[in-house]
Design an enzyme around this catalytic site. Structure first.
Site, PDB file in Angstrom:
ATOM      1  CE  LYS A  67      -1.817   2.196   3.663  1.00 21.02           C
ATOM      2  NZ  LYS A  67      -2.703   2.791   4.675  1.00 21.02           N
ATOM      3  CB  CYS A 106      -3.595  19.422  10.337  1.00 18.09           C
ATOM      4  SG  CYS A 106      -3.342  17.905   9.478  1.00 18.09           S
ATOM      5  N   PRO A 127       1.729  18.024   9.747  1.00 10.83           N
ATOM      6  CG  PRO A 127       0.491  16.071   9.448  1.00 10.83           C
ATOM      7  CD  PRO A 127       0.450  17.397  10.109  1.00 10.83           C
ATOM      8  CB  VAL A 128       1.024  19.353   4.980  1.00  8.75           C
ATOM      9  CG1 VAL A 128      -0.008  18.242   4.955  1.00  8.75           C
ATOM     10  CG2 VAL A 128       0.473  20.588   5.648  1.00  8.75           C
ATOM     11  CE  LYS A 181       9.482  15.701  11.061  1.00  9.19           C
ATOM     12  NZ  LYS A 181       8.632  15.935  12.177  1.00  9.19           N
TER      13      LYS A 181
END
Length: 419
Positions: A22, A115, A121-122, A160
């Protein structure tokens, strides 16, 4: 909501055919937006997130068909916005943004549901596209990207290691003017697979699988046929299923070289393992596993997606084992559920100390996330009595027909339809 009812204990043995990954199929499906000619993608698993992605691509004007393979023709894409209704259930939708802005000069994707701006996280996706020359605005819950002309190649040092952002930058850079270098890139096999797919379409990418990926931009990408790599986490999950039950298994359509860290730990636990080009066999010779110490870290180290399964292995092993999670917070939610089944464990910050017990007892437990829920189902297979696993929609997001595959190995498992 559906549940699994599992009767144990059983020894799991036999053969299982591994599905496509996936985590490679999703970025590959989105990357197909870059192609001006039809693409055939083989070995795509049948999962909810895949269906959602195909729906999303259709809404953008892509022709999508599934008959064995998935066929994608993005030559007529005429809508450049991924709406909230489809994005809210699936974080991966952000992967539409890079291809849209790279090929059409514009794209917008609804922010993944709920979010918080601080820990969004974007962020790494956005800064990467900005470094390639895109202008990004956040308006009305949408990330909107645009560029006049083409994106421009850039030297990008990732703050990161991020699999998601590496995919976004690499995909977008294939159609940029000039050369892009991504430093501190993710090295996961699924990144390599996505890069190899893009190369099949005519992209110029080198260094995939290392922490430095170089992309020379081209003017257009064509069509092609590509086969998604086997799912290493599904493979690892079934190997653990056999290991904890003293069983014996052969995984077909597997790719052993994507699982080095996992196979090493299974050998440490006492498993007899052999590998071929596309198969892995494990034999416990009826023995209990020995406890092992595991520390998750980015590939090629031990994968966080196998942490819950090895926590379970340690909880029924001989001895005491330590599991340290360095990638995600809150990734021990399966531990209290396993304790309800008779496991002995303590959590100290990001480490679980597992004291192996000889047997678990069936109980009613609740799945909290994809991999944790798989470990609860496996626990049910070896526990004495009946285990009911609730909220199994988590499992359906990442495992294709897990109950059918376990049943073929001797498990007594059935899906109970919810209200």
């Amino acid at each position: 909501m559906d549940k699994f009812r599992v009767q144990g204990p059983t020894t799991l043995q036999g053969e299982v055919t591994i599905s496509g990954a996936k985590n490679a199929a999703l970025p590959i499906l989105f990357a197909a937006l870059l192609a001006e000619e039809p693409v055939e993608i083989q070995n795509v698993p049948k999962l909810k997130d895949i269906d959602t992605t195909m729906k999303l691509l259709s809404q953008l004007g892509t022709k999508v068909e599934r008959n064995g393979s998935v066929w994608i023709d993005a030559s007529q894409v005429n809508i450049f916005c991924a709406p909230y209704e489809l994005v809210k259930t699936m974080r991966a939708s952000i992967w539409a943004l890079g291809p849209l802005v790279a090929r059409f000069g514009q794209g917008q994707v609804s922010l993944p549901g709920g979010c918080a701006i601080g820990a969004r996280p974007v962020d790494l996706h956005i800064t990467g596209l900005e470094q390639l020359g895109a202008e990004i605005k956040l308006e009305e819950g949408y990330v909107k990207a645009s560029v006049n002309g083409r994106l421009k190649g850039a030297h990008i040092v990732m703050d990161k290691v991020s699999v998601g952002a590496t995919v976004t930058i690499m995909s977008a850079a294939t159609l940029a003017e000039g050369t892009t270098v991504i430093e501190n890139a993710a090295r996961e096999p699924e990144i390599v697979d996505t890069a190899n797919f893009l190369v099949t379409l005519g992209a110029k990418i080198s260094g995939q699988g290392t922490d430095r990926i170089t992309i020379e931009g081209v003017e257009r990408l064509g069509g092609g046929v590509y086969r998604v790599l086997p799912d290493r986490i599904e493979t690892g999950t079934f190997l653990v299923a056999a290991a904890i039950s003293g069983g014996k298994i052969v995984c077909r359509n597997a790719q052993p070289d994507t699982l080095d860290a996992v196979l090493a730990k299974l050998r440490d636990a006492g498993a007899d393992i052999e590998t071929g080009e596309d198969w892995i066999s494990l034999d416990m010779h009826g023995q209990r596993p020995k406890a092992v110490n595991v520390r998750t870290a980015p590939h090629p180290a031990f994968p966080t997606d196998m942490q819950a399964q090895f926590t379970l292995l340690n909880l029924v092993a001989e001895g005491t084992g330590f599991i340290t999670e360095t990638i995600f917070e809150n990734r021990f939610m399966h531990v209290p559920e396993l304790i309800r089944m008779g496991a002995h464990a303590e959590i100290e910050s990001n480490t679980v100390i597992c004291h192996g017990v000889e047997k678990l007892s069936g109980a009613q437990v609740m799945a909290t996330d994809l991999r944790a829920s798989a470990s609860l189902v496996l626990a049910g297979c070896i526990a004495e009595g009946t285990t009911l696993v609730d909220r199994i929609y988590h499992i359906d997001r990442g495992y294709e027909r897990i109950e059918d595959k376990l049943r073929a190995l001797g498990a007594n498992i059935e899906r109970v339809k919810g209200e």
